[in-house]
Scaffold this active site. Structure first.
Site, mmCIF file in Angstrom:
data_model
loop_
_atom_site.group_PDB
_atom_site.id
_atom_site.type_symbol
_atom_site.label_atom_id
_atom_site.label_comp_id
_atom_site.label_asym_id
_atom_site.label_seq_id
_atom_site.Cartn_x
_atom_site.Cartn_y
_atom_site.Cartn_z
ATOM 1 N N LYS A 276 0.832 -1.208 0.000
ATOM 2 C CA LYS A 276 0.000 0.000 0.000
ATOM 3 C C LYS A 276 0.866 1.257 0.000
ATOM 4 O O LYS A 276 0.591 2.206 -0.747
ATOM 5 C CB LYS A 276 -0.936 -0.006 1.215
ATOM 6 C CG LYS A 276 -2.070 -1.020 1.123
ATOM 7 C CD LYS A 276 -3.031 -0.926 2.292
ATOM 8 C CE LYS A 276 -2.376 -1.309 3.601
ATOM 9 N NZ LYS A 276 -3.346 -1.371 4.718
ATOM 10 N N ASP B 202 -0.207 5.304 10.460
ATOM 11 C CA ASP B 202 -0.949 4.122 10.019
ATOM 12 C C ASP B 202 -1.686 3.473 11.179
ATOM 13 O O ASP B 202 -1.868 2.268 11.227
ATOM 14 C CB ASP B 202 0.028 3.124 9.380
ATOM 15 C CG ASP B 202 -0.677 2.099 8.502
ATOM 16 O OD1 ASP B 202 -1.675 2.452 7.849
ATOM 17 O OD2 ASP B 202 -0.232 0.932 8.472
ATOM 18 N N LYS C 100 -3.908 7.258 7.757
ATOM 19 C CA LYS C 100 -4.932 6.233 7.511
ATOM 20 C C LYS C 100 -6.211 6.602 8.241
ATOM 21 O O LYS C 100 -6.190 6.884 9.441
ATOM 22 C CB LYS C 100 -4.449 4.857 7.975
ATOM 23 C CG LYS C 100 -5.526 3.773 7.781
ATOM 24 C CD LYS C 100 -4.964 2.377 7.788
ATOM 25 C CE LYS C 100 -4.610 1.903 9.180
ATOM 26 N NZ LYS C 100 -4.174 0.491 9.168
#
Length: 743
Positions: free
Chosen positions: A121, A239, A279
């Site tokens: 990702k 994240d 995120k």
């Protein structure tokens, strides 16, 4: 025999790449898979500006009808998954995931380090956006900070990108995560995979209390000092998340405080022109609207990106913010946010009032949410249809899509081979691999039902039931041997590490985590354990199990022809009877007192107990003669502190084993053949200094560790400690089952 006769064998024609042979429909679908991005753009002639700090965190949260309708519609579709067994559903969606083979393809073709889905990702983000500021690349110095980073895939992906993209720069990085070694960090929030962390510990920021909790204000204020050697921070990634499988419909609300803290941290640390990757999940709540508007006011470009390598059926999105432009303008507002920083930030009051959010921004936000919600709903509905029935043709087409997507990814993002010598961890994998993390099993409905059951019922239904319930036919421990003495170690690298005092031992790198969870729940939930006068000595013995007693262990040791003397860290009362028929009598030295009922889940983490244990070991090492034996009754060795003491003994004895006991403490370390290292005087001085520091530590703090983790995790010590703790926990759970059956 005719060998060739000049005839050359034809080589088989090379298989054509699927990039060349697949049909246009597959090409188009995969191209779209890697193009799920939307951006916020102020209308011509309009500028989005930061609200006045005086209105920040003043108004209650509001709801946005159109966004709430999208949330309700999505949750209705997600509710259809509530009766699906999670492991079966996961296996199904792994196959239907178009990008499901990308990571395995990358591992086999590019030698990517720590190549997880997170790696893929982030590499995709690097290949899609101009994430690295031109100013940093021109000066040849790139500085990045990675929040909530465990296990470290963003770091390894960025390293791969830099090393294979001919971007010649001096890269410095710092990372943060909840400390997987801090024993009070529970598994619901902590990622215990430390494959990269253990090799790069000096680059990880865990804060002054050693927890790694970035939601603590003091850690926010400490972090700038930790990165003060950086000229400017060019990139921050965040994240973070935690386990929301118990309430998946409210994931956005549950994770919002963490996301706000990550964003504030980035705005504080980033230099002008820097980039930020955050995120998030669904964006339906007012808290998300406010946070995104804040970012849109601070960065030249804010993009909502769904990587193709992020499973299409989940809510995960990445906010990619480029060119930080509000470093000076945001200072007053940022000061107020820092004053209110913490886990409750924006929980009771909204970041901004509704009136401060321009209609033009909200309109774009609603369109963006509609776009990504539709993608997720369509994926879930397709997965549900294929779960019921998948034809041969559908399966064949999915396989083609997956194969094409893997090749497409590698070519689109120019992923090149990276030799191992260029990895972040050039030494390769760590020798000690901990037990894997628990995987959620059963459907959501089944898991909710299991939450209502007692620990015994859940234990019996799980994988551990037979292991815990079986009766022992032989005493445990004697077959597990830690051979020594260990080679000389660098005492100069040892130091006493302080941190927040442990309220409870929730985790350990030296045991099976799920077994420890069961034990803590059993101890906390047992009515007799809660009784004020109850002591762990009251644990019953199991008449069906074969177990050793202190008398039998000491009799065996003191009858051994090679044992010249035996010292026991415990009072005479630990061994009920005087030994008879033995060559020598043991000498008893006052050992630690064992914690009472109020500390049942502290195990070996109680500071007073640790101080007494260290004092006893220190005194015992001074009394040992060459070849002598030391016996230490122990409740467990779950903490880094107690493990450090075992490591110290490993330096001084030819071998160490353990025995489980029918009583309390539940086990004893048996250290055979004292063989003092040349550095023993320095070692004793160091332990004395640790003990003095423990006596002076301030309230609310504790010495957590004194042997470097790199030492604790090398060689056979981790396996020995894991075997020891597993045996102790198994025995206590077995006894607690007997206790429940007797009441």
């Amino acid at each position: 025999m005719n060998r060739g006769r000049g005839v050359r064998k034809r080589n088989a024609p090379e298989k054509a790449s699927i990039l060349e042979t697949c049909d246009e429909e597959i090409r188009a679908e995969v191209a779209q898979l890697f193009n799920k991005v939307r951006s916020y753009v102020p209308p011509a002639g309009e500028k989005w500006t930061l609200p006045d700090p005086n209105v920040v965190l003043c108004d209650p949260h509001v709801s946005h009808p159109r966004l709430q309708a999208l949330k309700h519609s999505l949750n209705e579709v997600k509710n259809q998954l509530s009766d699906k067994d999670l492991s079966v559903w996961h296996q199904h969606t792994c196959f239907t995931n178009r990008a499901g083979t990308v990571t395995s393809h990358l591992r086999s073709t590019t030698n990517a380090e720590l190549c997880t889905q997170a790696w893929a990702k982030f590499y995709e983000i690097l290949g899609t956006f101009q994430l690295l500021p031109d100013s940093a690349l021109k000066t040849g110095e790139l500085n990045s900070i990675h929040l909530c980073e465990a296990p470290g895939a963003f770091i390894s992906a960025l390293n791969h990108f830099l090393k294979t993209s001919s971007l010649h720069c001096d890269w410095n990085w710092i990372a943060n995560t909840l400390n997987p070694y801090y024993e009070a960090n529970g598994r619901g929030c902590t990622i215990t995979d430390d494959r990269l962390i253990v090799h790069t510990l000096p680059w990880w920021f865990f804060g002054s209390d050693n927890t790694g909790d970035i939601m603590l204000q003091k850690h926010l204020l400490e972090l700038p000092r930790f990165v003060s050697n950086m000229r400017s921070v060019d990139l921050v990634t965040a994240d973070g998340s935690f386990d929301c499988q118990g309430d998946p419909g409210e994931q956005e609300r549950l994770v919002a405080p963490l996301q706000h803290c990550e964003a504030i941290c980035a705005l504080l640390l980033l230099g002008t022109g820097g980039s930020f990757v955050l995120k998030m999940f669904t964006l339906f709540e007012h808290s998300s609207v406010c946070l995104l508007y804040l970012l849109a006011c601070c960065f030249r470009s804010v993009n909502i990106f769904k990587p193709g390598t992020s499973k299409s059926g989940n809510s995960e999105l990445y906010i990619v913010c480029l060119d930080y432009q509000a470093k000076e303008q945001i200072r007053p507002l940022l000061s107020k946010l820092i004053r209110n920083y913490g886990p409750d930030l924006a929980s009771t009051a909204s970041l901004f009032p509704r009136r401060c959010i321009p209609d033009s921004f909200l309109s774009q936000h609603e369109e963006i949410c509609t776009f990504f919600q539709a993608l997720q709903v369509n994926t879930i509905q397709e997965n549900l249809r294929l779960f019921v029935c998948m034809s041969t043709e559908q399966r064949r087409r999915l396989e083609q899509l997956r194969e094409y997507a893997a090749e497409f990814y590698t070519k689109r993002f120019s992923v090149q081979y990276l030799p191992r010598k260029s990895w972040v961890c050039r030494g390769g994998v760590v020798r000690w691999v901990k037990v894997c993390e628990r995987k959620q099993m059963g459907s959501l409905n089944q898991r909710k039902e299991m939450e209502l059951q007692g620990w015994k019922q859940r234990l019996a239904q799980g994988n551990y039931g037979p292991f815990i319930e079986k009766h022992l036919v032989a005493a445990e421990g004697c077959e597990v041997v830690l051979n020594g003495p260990l080679d000389e170690c660098d005492l100069g690298a040892w130091f006493a590490l302080e941190g927040a005092a442990l309220p409870k031992v929730c985790s350990s790198i030296f045991c099976d985590q799920e077994m420890l969870d069961f034990l803590n729940e059993a101890l906390e939930g047992n009515l007799r354990v809660k009784t004020v006068n109850w002591s762990l000595k009251a644990l019953p013995t199991c008449s069906s199990c074969s177990s050793d007693s202190p008398v039998s262990i000491l009799s065996e040791i003191c009858s051994h022809p090679d044992v010249t003397s035996c010292l026991v860290l415990g009072s005479q009362s630990w061994c009920d009877d005087k030994l008879t028929g033995v060559r020598i009598q043991p000498e008893f030295l006052q050992g630690p007192s064992y914690c009472g009922v109020q500390n049942v889940t502290m195990h070996d983490g109680q500071p007073d107990y640790q101080l007494e244990l260290l004092n006893a070991v220190l005194f015992a090492l001074q009394k040992q003669d060459q070849g002598s034996t030391l016996v230490i009754p122990l409740s467990s060795a779950l903490t880094r502190f107690t493990s450090g003491l075992v490591f110290t003994l490993h330096l001084c004895f030819r071998y160490i084993t353990f025995r489980c006991l029918s009583g309390w403490p539940p086990a004893a370390l048996v250290c055979m053949g004292f063989s003092p290292p040349s550095a023993l005087p320095s070692l004793l001085d160091f332990l004395q200094n640790v003990m003095e520091k423990m006596k002076k530590v301030e309230l609310g703090r504790q010495v957590l560790q004194f042997v470097p983790l790199e030492e604790l995790l090398r060689g056979e010590l981790p396996h020995f400690l894991s075997s020891f703790n597993t045996a102790v926990i198994r025995q206590q759970l077995h006894m607690l089952i007997q206790l429940d059956q007797s009441t």
